[in-house]
Design an enzyme around this catalytic site. Structure first.
Site, PDB file in Angstrom:
ATOM      1  CG  HIS A   1      -2.068   0.827   1.291  1.00 54.85           C
ATOM      2  ND1 HIS A   1      -2.449   1.630   0.256  1.00 54.85           N
ATOM      3  CD2 HIS A   1      -2.953   1.092   2.299  1.00 54.85           C
ATOM      4  CE1 HIS A   1      -3.517   2.340   0.618  1.00 54.85           C
ATOM      5  NE2 HIS A   1      -3.837   2.032   1.863  1.00 54.85           N
TER       6      HIS A   1
ATOM      7  CG  HIS B   1      -3.831   0.382  -8.309  1.00 52.21           C
ATOM      8  ND1 HIS B   1      -5.162   0.269  -8.011  1.00 52.21           N
ATOM      9  CD2 HIS B   1      -3.304   1.216  -7.387  1.00 52.21           C
ATOM     10  CE1 HIS B   1      -5.430   1.026  -6.964  1.00 52.21           C
ATOM     11  NE2 HIS B   1      -4.318   1.603  -6.566  1.00 52.21           N
TER      12      HIS B   1
ATOM     13  CG  ASP C   1       2.773   4.905  -4.085  1.00 47.65           C
ATOM     14  OD1 ASP C   1       2.661   6.107  -3.839  1.00 47.65           O
ATOM     15  OD2 ASP C   1       2.060   4.030  -3.581  1.00 47.65           O
TER      16      ASP C   1
HETATM   17  N1  CMC Z   1       5.568  -7.100 -10.359  1.00 48.10           N
HETATM   18  C1  CMC Z   1       5.479  -8.305 -10.947  1.00 48.10           C
HETATM   19  N2  CMC Z   1       4.335  -9.013 -11.052  1.00 48.10           N
HETATM   20  C2  CMC Z   1       3.234  -8.469 -10.513  1.00 48.10           C
HETATM   21  C3  CMC Z   1       3.247  -7.214  -9.877  1.00 48.10           C
HETATM   22  C4  CMC Z   1       4.478  -6.522  -9.834  1.00 48.10           C
HETATM   23  N3  CMC Z   1       4.531  -5.329  -9.246  1.00 48.10           N
HETATM   24  N4  CMC Z   1       2.006  -6.913  -9.438  1.00 48.10           N
HETATM   25  C5  CMC Z   1       1.238  -7.952  -9.780  1.00 48.10           C
HETATM   26  N5  CMC Z   1       1.963  -8.886 -10.426  1.00 48.10           N
HETATM   27  C6  CMC Z   1       1.462 -10.148 -11.012  1.00 48.10           C
HETATM   28  C7  CMC Z   1       1.221 -11.176  -9.916  1.00 48.10           C
HETATM   29  O1  CMC Z   1       2.343 -11.996  -9.694  1.00 48.10           O
HETATM   30  C8  CMC Z   1       0.042 -11.924 -10.469  1.00 48.10           C
HETATM   31  O2  CMC Z   1       0.521 -12.855 -11.431  1.00 48.10           O
HETATM   32  P1  CMC Z   1      -0.220 -14.287 -11.627  1.00 48.10           P
HETATM   33  O3  CMC Z   1      -1.604 -13.935 -12.086  1.00 48.10           O
HETATM   34  O4  CMC Z   1       0.615 -14.963 -12.639  1.00 48.10           O
HETATM   35  O5  CMC Z   1      -0.209 -14.948 -10.283  1.00 48.10           O
HETATM   36  C9  CMC Z   1      -0.769 -10.872 -11.219  1.00 48.10           C
HETATM   37  O6  CMC Z   1       0.180  -9.855 -11.569  1.00 48.10           O
HETATM   38  C10 CMC Z   1      -1.885 -10.236 -10.389  1.00 48.10           C
HETATM   39  O7  CMC Z   1      -1.346  -9.818  -9.143  1.00 48.10           O
HETATM   40  P2  CMC Z   1      -2.184  -9.755  -7.793  1.00 48.10           P
HETATM   41  O8  CMC Z   1      -1.246  -9.732  -6.633  1.00 48.10           O
HETATM   42  O9  CMC Z   1      -3.230 -10.818  -7.809  1.00 48.10           O
HETATM   43  O10 CMC Z   1      -2.894  -8.365  -7.949  1.00 48.10           O
HETATM   44  P3  CMC Z   1      -3.550  -7.527  -6.792  1.00 48.10           P
HETATM   45  O11 CMC Z   1      -4.602  -6.722  -7.432  1.00 48.10           O
HETATM   46  O12 CMC Z   1      -3.961  -8.389  -5.652  1.00 48.10           O
HETATM   47  O13 CMC Z   1      -2.338  -6.621  -6.265  1.00 48.10           O
HETATM   48  C11 CMC Z   1      -0.832  -4.841  -5.951  1.00 48.10           C
HETATM   49  C12 CMC Z   1      -2.181  -5.279  -6.545  1.00 48.10           C
HETATM   50  C13 CMC Z   1      -0.730  -3.311  -6.042  1.00 48.10           C
HETATM   51  C14 CMC Z   1      -0.773  -5.201  -4.443  1.00 48.10           C
HETATM   52  C15 CMC Z   1       0.311  -5.526  -6.733  1.00 48.10           C
HETATM   53  O14 CMC Z   1       0.266  -5.163  -8.093  1.00 48.10           O
HETATM   54  C16 CMC Z   1       1.679  -5.232  -6.135  1.00 48.10           C
HETATM   55  O15 CMC Z   1       2.108  -5.921  -5.204  1.00 48.10           O
HETATM   56  N6  CMC Z   1       2.395  -4.162  -6.676  1.00 48.10           N
HETATM   57  C17 CMC Z   1       3.655  -3.749  -6.107  1.00 48.10           C
HETATM   58  C18 CMC Z   1       3.403  -2.893  -4.876  1.00 48.10           C
HETATM   59  C19 CMC Z   1       2.878  -1.508  -5.224  1.00 48.10           C
HETATM   60  O16 CMC Z   1       3.423  -0.824  -6.089  1.00 48.10           O
HETATM   61  N7  CMC Z   1       1.823  -1.061  -4.474  1.00 48.10           N
HETATM   62  C20 CMC Z   1       1.279   0.309  -4.604  1.00 48.10           C
HETATM   63  C21 CMC Z   1      -0.090   0.341  -5.151  1.00 48.10           C
HETATM   64  S1  CMC Z   1      -0.567   2.014  -5.592  1.00 48.10           S
HETATM   65  C22 CMC Z   1      -0.644   2.863  -4.094  1.00 48.10           C
HETATM   66  C23 CMC Z   1      -1.783   2.480  -3.233  1.00 48.10           C
HETATM   67  O17 CMC Z   1      -2.920   2.598  -3.676  1.00 48.10           O
HETATM   68  O18 CMC Z   1      -1.520   2.103  -2.082  1.00 48.10           O
END
Ligand code: CMC
Length: 428
Positions: free
Chosen positions: A265, A306, A363
């Protein structure tokens, strides 16, 4: 308004008729409040498809990359309003007139000082404490200073708490920084704008004059605006849940700060800069992109992806522009920023990221701008928390003003042991 109904059938038998509610925009929601009576709960860990409340504050259409506060598009707000105007809009529901804006600005400006006793709290922290740890503690401690304004059923007292929090968060945040580097706290200055005053409290020292750069103040203001609210994210939902029990606003905002801290987050901007440091050189970008794509490697590119935005993050679009403006204006030569720009380029062109709809988020760029401004990495999430305070408190106020609001109390799918015989310890 419920003009449609959904029927839930289990093994061909209809067990519940559920009203479908339509908001003013976005997906309709199935009202499942009566479902427990039919013997079912819904199961949605991570809230992938659950609307937890009714809200008039922020609308997001993730597929279209839309973000609006009280109906106003984020790019208009970021480019044409300042942060305090956005705060007014979030809190009050519509753009202020000139006199309403002036009055609001004056109220916030005149609440920026904190009680001297609050400053003493910092002395209890080790100098290497993370500023987010200090922020969690000190914001929670504000509960002990404003006893006369803690009646959460009084809208005027709620608004005074909101003003106090918006005004004092920059002061407390800058104090956390000053304490961590062993410099004296700097008092706020009422002749400066909100963003200028924050930079002044962060960077001025008693030994010499500090002049705030207008470019940096504008970039800072934009960072505040772009983080001001984002509907029911983890920290906002935490604030609402804490507030639903009747907890005081300072305790609720401290809960929001704690929830924001995680790297998935608000901690992502700090994690992103740490990652750029780990990458270290443009020549290693490909290696890290490969790691991020490897299913067997838990590494993720911080600042990418995201939960809601699957095309682009509209905040990132404005932030990207600001980022390039700031880098150009400051004529910054920093190898980390080169790594960031190379990573952005590679990831935007890579099939894995395109297919999974992973784009740089707000971010990614805010971290780069903050680094260019000279803000230390461990303050990034603190700045996010400061900016988001208005969003948190607007949601808290909205929830408490809604008639019949209830304490938040999710149910569960219990998968543990049942009906076991208990043997006393002496017989085991
Ligand atoms: N790098 C590589 N792969 C990724 C990433 C990433 N940053 N984010 C998602 N994926 C892949 C993930 O491995 C998954 O692959 P598969 O379907 O093969 O298992 C797929 O994309 C979907 O990921 P998810 O974790 O199910 O997606 P989510 O919607 O639950 O998570 C997230 C969203 C923001 C937590 C995630 O994209 C992440 O961890 N990003 C990095 C941390 C980040 O930058 N967070 C800030 C978000 S913006 C500020 C805020 O609003 O707080």
């Amino acid at each position: 308004m419920a003009d449609k109904k959904a029927s839930l059938s289990v093994d061909g038998e209809i067990v519940a008729e559920l009203p479908i509610l339509s908001g003013s925009a976005g997906n309709d929601v199935i009202d499942i409040r009566t479902l427990g009576g039919a013997g079912y709960f819904t199961y949605d860990p991570g809230f992938l498809a659950t609307a937890s409340c009714e809200s008039e504050i922020t609308f997001i259409d993730g597929a279209k990359g839309v973000l609006q506060h009280r109906g106003y598009p984020i790019d208009s707000l970021a480019k044409q309003a300042d942060y305090l105007e956005v705060c007014y809009i979030l809190l009050n529901g519509q753009a202020p007139t000139k006199s309403q804006y002036d009055e609001f600005k004056s109220i916030i400006t005149n609440h920026t000082m904190v009680h001297e006793k609050l400053a003493h709290f910092f002395q209890g922290f080790l100098p290497d404490a993370h500023p987010m740890a200090m922020l969690c503690g000190v914001v929670g401690a504000m509960s002990s200073f404003y006893h006369s304004d803690l009646d959460i059923d009084d809208p005027a007292q709620r608004m005074r708490s909101a003003h106090r929090l918006i005004a004092k968060m920059p002061t407390i945040s800058a104090m956390a920084y000053k304490y961590s580097i062993g410099q004296p706290f700097v008092y706020p200055r009422n002749d400066l704008t909100y963003a200028e005053n924050f930079l002044h409290m962060m960077f001025s020292v008693p030994a010499e004059e500090y002049t705030v750069s207008p470019v940096l103040a504008q970039a800072m203001d934009r960072i505040f605006t772009l983080h001001a609210d984002h509907e029911q994210n983890a920290s906002t939902s935490t604030v609402r849940l804490a507030g639903s029990s009747g907890a005081n606003p300072y305790a609720c905002i401290a809960a929001g700060v704690a929830s924001l801290w995680g790297p998935a987050h608000g901690g992502a901007n700090e994690a992103c800069l740490n990652m750029l440091e780990e990458i270290g050189d443009v020549s290693r970008v490909d290696e890290f992109v490969k790691k991020a794509k490897d299913k067997n490697d838990p590494f993720r590119l911080m600042g990418f992806g995201h939960r809601v935005y699957k095309n682009f993050d509209p905040r990132a679009t404005v932030m990207r522009e600001t980022c390039h403006e700031v880098l150009k204006e400051l004529n910054i030569q920093d190898p980390l920023l080169d790594v960031a720009m190379a990573l952005e380029k590679v990831a935007l062109e890579d099939d894995y990221f395109i297919e999974k709809k992973l784009y740089p988020n707000v971010d990614f760029y805010s971290g780069i701008i903050l680094k260019a401004i000279g803000i230390p990495t461990n303050m990034f999430t603190v700045i996010f928390a400061m900016s988001r305070t208005v969003g948190w408190i607007s949601h808290w106020d909205e929830m408490l003003s809604q008639p019949g609001h209830k304490i938040g109390r999710p149910r569960q799918n219990y998968v543990g042991e049942v009906d076991r015989d208990f043997t006393p310890l002496k017989d085991r």
